[in-house]
Structure formats: structure tokens, C-alpha cells
Design a protein around this motif. Structure first.
Motif, PDB file in Angstrom:
ATOM      1  N   ASN A 280      -5.531   6.151   1.026  1.00 37.79           N
ATOM      2  CA  ASN A 280      -5.642   4.690   1.104  1.00 37.79           C
ATOM      3  C   ASN A 280      -6.674   4.108   0.154  1.00 37.79           C
ATOM      4  OD1 ASN A 280      -3.644   4.683   2.942  1.00 37.79           O
ATOM      5  ND2 ASN A 280      -4.891   4.077   4.692  1.00 37.79           N
TER       6      ASN A 280
ATOM      7  N   LEU B 261       0.830  -1.210   0.000  1.00 34.94           N
ATOM      8  CA  LEU B 261       0.000   0.000   0.000  1.00 34.94           C
ATOM      9  C   LEU B 261       0.864   1.261   0.000  1.00 34.94           C
ATOM     10  CD1 LEU B 261      -3.145   0.763   0.431  1.00 34.94           C
ATOM     11  CD2 LEU B 261      -2.439   1.279   2.754  1.00 34.94           C
ATOM     12  N   GLU B 262       1.908   1.245   0.824  1.00 31.21           N
ATOM     13  CA  GLU B 262       2.787   2.422   0.906  1.00 31.21           C
ATOM     14  C   GLU B 262       3.528   2.656  -0.409  1.00 31.21           C
ATOM     15  OE1 GLU B 262       4.014   2.558   5.657  1.00 31.21           O
ATOM     16  OE2 GLU B 262       5.039   1.180   4.332  1.00 31.21           O
TER      17      GLU B 262
ATOM     18  N   ARG C  39       1.298   4.532  -2.520  1.00 30.89           N
ATOM     19  CA  ARG C  39       1.113   5.886  -1.996  1.00 30.89           C
ATOM     20  C   ARG C  39       2.295   6.806  -2.313  1.00 30.89           C
ATOM     21  NH1 ARG C  39      -1.201   5.387   4.061  1.00 30.89           N
ATOM     22  NH2 ARG C  39       1.040   5.553   4.394  1.00 30.89           N
TER      23      ARG C  39
ATOM     24  N   ASP D  70      -3.130   8.823   4.958  1.00 32.85           N
ATOM     25  CA  ASP D  70      -4.200   7.828   4.987  1.00 32.85           C
ATOM     26  C   ASP D  70      -5.366   8.204   4.072  1.00 32.85           C
ATOM     27  OD1 ASP D  70      -2.730   6.346   6.709  1.00 32.85           O
ATOM     28  OD2 ASP D  70      -3.885   6.833   8.513  1.00 32.85           O
TER      29      ASP D  70
ATOM     30  N   ARG E  84      -0.909  -4.979   3.201  1.00 34.35           N
ATOM     31  CA  ARG E  84      -0.061  -4.706   4.364  1.00 34.35           C
ATOM     32  C   ARG E  84       1.228  -5.524   4.365  1.00 34.35           C
ATOM     33  NH1 ARG E  84      -2.074  -0.084   6.424  1.00 34.35           N
ATOM     34  NH2 ARG E  84      -4.317  -0.110   6.161  1.00 34.35           N
TER      35      ARG E  84
END
Lengths: 252, 330
Positions: free
Chosen positions: A128, A100-101, A104, A125, A145
């Protein structure tokens, strides 16, 4: 959208490394909205062309126009901000960040949050949902994650495409997106590329000829740093020079 | 978000725990306990001067770790910021009559400007070349400190009055001074902690992992690195300037290249890239120096040996190894 038919035009692109011409006088035009493949035997200069177009290398001579604008002397980051975003041959993920990061990192770029070292990362966030959407598009929603370094190889490549897509680039350059992948991964990535090509232009370097034939509108064959021939898959398969370059034989 | 739900189910226990460990609330609770411990430490029989030295060096190591652990840049010239800030703070307090907080602020500001200049000059180089350029620039600062009249060469600046904080808190009272140093430490630590856990820090970590990829996503990596370098130099300056107030002096030791080496040692020993590692590294080194002070140059040999053992057996450093063991055993 500018009126020009071509997203990218390279004229007389040449890269010399200590007297050796890795790329020599390449004229390449990539039609807007098409999937354009760059193929050729090992050492033909495909990746060098890629690095020249995305400014990871400076050309010895020649000119590159992106949407009619001369980008020959622009920096790699600057052209990325203009909508021309590349992927890498070796999967370029951030291994110690979660999946996820990773996405981002790309989503954050246009937001102007980056220099704010006094803000809590909680502000990120808000991205997200968008990031999860992109992960779903490449089938990685269950791995959000997980650290990117722990993903299997094929998934890393998918993640890289999701990260590239996060910038919503007008022009995507994919360097061997299916290299080293298992068969079922290849068809998944191939379908993914087809799907995301809807509103953009794609230039890809690819070894897997079935992927190339499946996806490409136009194919350029490079050999020893020069363009051997260009056309659609049909034209190329019937071209004796291509057979010679690719199979090493005049008959097949 | 059904995807997120599935996600928790597919997570292994280890991941759940490491996620829980990185939880902000756990961090905050930890900081609360940490602050309390620092506040009561002098009443547990530890010497305040030793503790203040420790806090200054820990802050120095935190600032250094921001660069080495989170951007992957090895600077070998951080003594320049530490030492120069300590000279400026000592000089402004002693000669110009600044109050302690203004003196510390002046030292910090000079370190910030110096950091921006050095960072801009060195940042385009990578790896060993970057380290060499920072070392060369720091040596120039060393010779400046040796030659400039206000630093008093070999003697250094001595007998700096501790003065009165904000003009009314008497810092010659050891416990007043202690809480001032503690406040500076907490401030510096929180700035670094926040920077690591900010949108900026997120991209720094990405740069550490894959610089080309960050560039290809449209980031100006050079500017980001100069920013991190400047921030690191500034907090290093804050530590150096505070140390001058504590020891009432500024000397060539603080600006010498061996000081740049010492902070590398502290960071690696404690665990680079971990939030609390530098504190432990600084603790070990400062404690050794204090308790072995009578042994003269043997201190260097002993710290050297510890360093070799550390690199050979627990490369992640004290905190790095502990975190890993916690993850494996859970």
C-alpha cells in the motif's frame, strides 16, 4: 545497462493485413534515455507499430531488438517482464477495482505471490505504501479508495501511467497519453511524463504537437505505414514533406 | 499517512458503507451465522436430503461462479467434471470398497486432472468459441459415460453403500451424512472464498476487466486462466462426488449437457460475480425442482420462464440486485 546506445532497434518492420501494408519496412532506433515521439496523420500506422513492438501483433517480417536481444518472437508478457511496458490508447484501467488496487496489480507482478490462491489478500497490504507513493506522483492520492471506473477521463489516464510506472520499466511506451484530455490535464500529464523520463526511455505516440515539441528529443513521422522523416522538432517544422503530410498543403 | 485521512473525508457515505460491507470481519460474522443456520436447518423442519442436494448444487454453482463471475469465462461443459467425479466416487466406493472420504477424494482428483486437460485445450479461445469447445469436450465425456462398462450406461451406478466415514462414522445415519456433507460444503466454499480474496483472485478480477492490460503488465494470462479453470473443475468434482454419496448413485443426468446449463442458470439467477449469489440461485432451482417434481417436464418450462424474467428484469441476479439496493438506499 548494456553498452548499446539504443534501447530498441527495429529493422524492416512490416505488417501486412490481407494484402494491405499497415506498416512497411520501418527502421526505428530509440536512443537510451531519450523521449522519442512517433507522429503522423490518422491511419499512418502508429498504433500498429506500437502493437508490433510490444508483441500484441506479430510482424509479417522484420526484426526487433531490445537491448540487443532479439524479441521478434517473444510474447507480450515476457517483454513486459524484461522492462518494456506499454500503455493503451483507450484508457486501460480495471474499472471495478479501486485506484489503489489498480496500481497494486502492477506491483504484485514481480513478487511471485500471484499463483498463491490460498493466501489472504491481506498480504497485498504491504504494497500500500508504495502504491500510495505512485498515486501521489500522479496526483491521485485523494482517490485511492475510489473505483477506477468512477474517475474522470483525465484521471484514468494518470492512473494508467501510475500503473505502468509501478513496474519501474526501463522503456515505457505511451500510446496517445493525452488523447481526449482537457487542456489543464494535458499540461499535467506532459509535466508528469517529463518528470518520469529521468531514468528511463520513453516512446510515445501523440497527436498533440505542442506536447510533442515540448517533450521529444527525436521525432519520427510516419505516413502510410512508412517513415517519412526523422529528426528533432526544428528540423521537422522546416521540412516541406511533413507540412504536406500533416496540413495537407505545401504552404503554411 | 495524511493522504489516507483525506481520503476518508472525501469518501461518500455510500462508499463508506460498501467498504464496511466488504470488511473481512463482517464477512466472517456472516459466515458464522450461515454455518449455524445450515447446522440447525434439519431441526427446523427441512428435509435433510433436500438440504444435502441443495448444498451439493450450491457448491457446484460456487465453483462455476469462480470462473464466470470472477474471470469472465463461460464454460458450457462443467457437467463433465460434476458427472465424472460422481461416477468415480460411486464406482470406487461400491466396487473398490473405498471409504466415503476416499471415494470423494478420488472423484475430486479425477475432476482436477480432467479440468487441467480441458482448460489447457480450451483456454486460448474466447467468448462463444470457448463455450463451444468446453461443450464439445463435455459431450465426449458424456459418450464415454454412456459406453464405458463401469458406468453401466443408461442404468448408471445404483445402490452405492454410504459406508463408514474414516471407517467408524456410520453414514447410513442421515444426520451423520448431513454433517459430512455440511463439512464438505464449508471446505469447498472456503477454498473458493479464499481464492477469490487472494493475490491470485485479485489478478483474475483484473483479467475479467481488461485482459490485454494484464498481459501488458507482464502476467501470463493463459496460465492464470488455466489455473482458475482447474480450481473450478476440482471444486465442481468435489460437489459431484459428494452428491453420489448422498443419493447412492451416479447417473447420466449428472454428466448430461443440461446439467451444464442448469449451473449457468443457478449462477445468473443468484447473481454472478457475487460471493453468495450461487447459493441463492441453487436454492431457488433445487426448491422448484423438488416442489414441482410432480409436474414432470413443466419444471423445465417454469425454470425457463424464471430465467427469462430474471434476465429481463434483474440482470444482476437476486444477490446482485439486493446489494445494489442496499448501496442506493444508504
Amino acid at each position: 545497462m548494456t553498452g548499446s546506445d539504443y534501447v530498441l532497434e527495429a529493422e524492416g518492420l512490416t505488417k501486412q493485413f490481407r494484402g494491405f501494408y499497415a506498416v512497411n519496412g520501418v527502421n526505428l532506433k530509440v536512443r537510451r534515455g531519450s523521449i522519442h515521439a512517433l507522429i503522423g496523420p490518422n491511419g499512418a500506422g502508429k498504433t500498429t507499430v506500437f502493437n508490433l513492438l510490444t508483441k500484441f501483433l506479430d510482424p509479417t517480417s522484420g526484426r526487433i531488438l531490445y537491448n540487443g536481444e532479439d524479441i521478434t518472437r517473444s510474447g507480450s508478457a515476457a517483454i513486459a517482464r524484461k522492462g518494456m511496458v506499454r500503455s493503451f490508447q483507450i484508457s486501460a484501467v480495471f474499472p471495478q477495482l479501486t485506484t489503489l488496487e489498480n496500481v497494486r496489480v502492477a506491483l504484485q507482478q514481480p513478487t511471485g505471490l500471484t499463483h498463491k490462491f490460498w493466501k489472504a489478500e491481506k498480504v497485498l497490504d504491504s504494497m500500500n505504501e508504495q502504491a500510495m507513493g505512485l498515486l501521489e506522483a500522479v496526483g491521485l492520492q485523494d482517490f485511492a479508495r475510489v473505483h477506477a471506473g468512477e474517475l474522470p477521463y483525465g484521471r484514468k489516464r494518470s492512473l494508467e501511467i501510475a500503473t505502468t510506472l509501478a513496474l519501474d520499466p526501463e522503456f515505457m511506451l505511451l500510446d496517445e497519453p493525452t488523447a481526449g484530455m482537457a487542456h489543464e490535464d494535458v499540461s499535467r500529464i506532459s509535466a508528469l511524463i517529463k518528470r518520469v523520463s529521468k531514468d528511463r526511455t520513453i516512446l510515445l505516440v501523440e497527436h498533440n504537437l505542442s506536447v510533442v515539441s515540448d517533450l521529444s528529443d527525436t521525432i519520427t513521422v510516419l505516413q502510410r505505414g512508412e517513415i517519412l522523416v526523422e529528426g528533432d522538432y526544428e528540423t521537422l517544422t522546416n521540412n516541406p514533406d511533413v507540412r504536406e503530410a500533416y496540413m495537407g498543403t505545401g504552404h503554411a | 499517512m495524511t493522504a489516507a485521512k483525506e481520503n476518508t473525508q472525501t469518501m461518500s457515505t455510500g462508499q463508506k458503507i460498501s467498504n464496511a460491507l466488504s470488511d473481512r470481519r463482517v464477512h466472517l460474522a456472516g459466515f458464522g451465522v450461515g454455518i449455524l443456520l445450515i447446522a440447525i436447518a434439519p431441526y427446523l423442519g427441512l428435509y435433510p436430503i433436500y438440504l444435502m442436494k441443495l448444498l451439493c448444487f450450491a457448491l457446484f454453482a460456487f465453483a462455476f461462479n469462480l470462473l464466470l463471475g470472477f474471470v469472465g469465462l463461460l464454460s458450457f461443459g462443467h457437467a463433465a467434471f460434476f458427472g465424472m467425479a460422481s461416477y468415480i466416487s460411486a464406482h470406487t466406493i461400491k466396487v473398490w470398497g473405498f471409504t466415503p472420504e476416499l471415494g470423494v477424494a478420488a472423484g475430486t482428483l479425477v475432476a482436477c486432472v480432467l479440468g487441467l486437460a480441458f482448460g489447457s485445450l480450451a483456454i486460448r479461445q474466447r467468448g462463444i468459441y470457448f463455450a463451444m469447445i468446453t461443450l464439445a469436450l463435455a459431450q465426449m465425456v458424456y459418450f464415454f459415460a454412456l459406453q464405458a462398462p463401469f458406468t453401466h450406461g443408461e442404468d448408471g451406478i445404483q445402490g452405492v453403500p454410504r459406508g463408514e466415514l474414516f471407517g467408524f462414522i456410520d453414514l447410513s445415519q442421515t444426520m451423520n451424512l448431513y454433517y459430512f456433507v455440511m463439512a464438505v460444503f464449508i471446505l469447498g466454499f472456503f477454498i473458493i472464498y479464499r481464492a477469490i480474496h487472494s493475490p491470485f483472485g485479485q489478478i483474475l478480477k483484473a483479467v475479467r476487466e481488461n485482459e490485454s492490460r494484464v498481459t501488458s503488465l507482464g502476467y501470463n494470462v493463459t496460465a492464470l486462466k488455466v489455473g482458475a479453470f482447474t480450481l473450478s473443475a476440482t471444486i465442481t468434482g468435489l460437489a459431484g462426488a459428494t452428491k453420489a454419496v448422498v443419493f447412492q448413485s451416479a447417473t447420466l443426468t449428472d454428466v448430461h449437457w443440461s446439467m451444464s446449463g442448469e449451473v449457468v442458470l443457478m449462477t445468473l439467477l443468484g447473481g454472478m460475480g457475487t460471493v453468495l449469489g450461487p447459493l441463492f440461485g441453487a436454492g431457488i432451482i433445487v426448491t422448484l425442482q423438488d416442489y414441482l417434481a410432480g409436474m414432470g417436464s413443466w419444471v423445465t418450462v417454469i425454470t425457463g420462464t424464471i430465467f427469462v424474467v430474471c434476465v429481463l428484469t434483474f440482470r444482476r441476479g437476486v444477490v446482485g440486485e439486493l446489494t445494489r439496493m442496499l448501496r442506493i438506499h444508504s
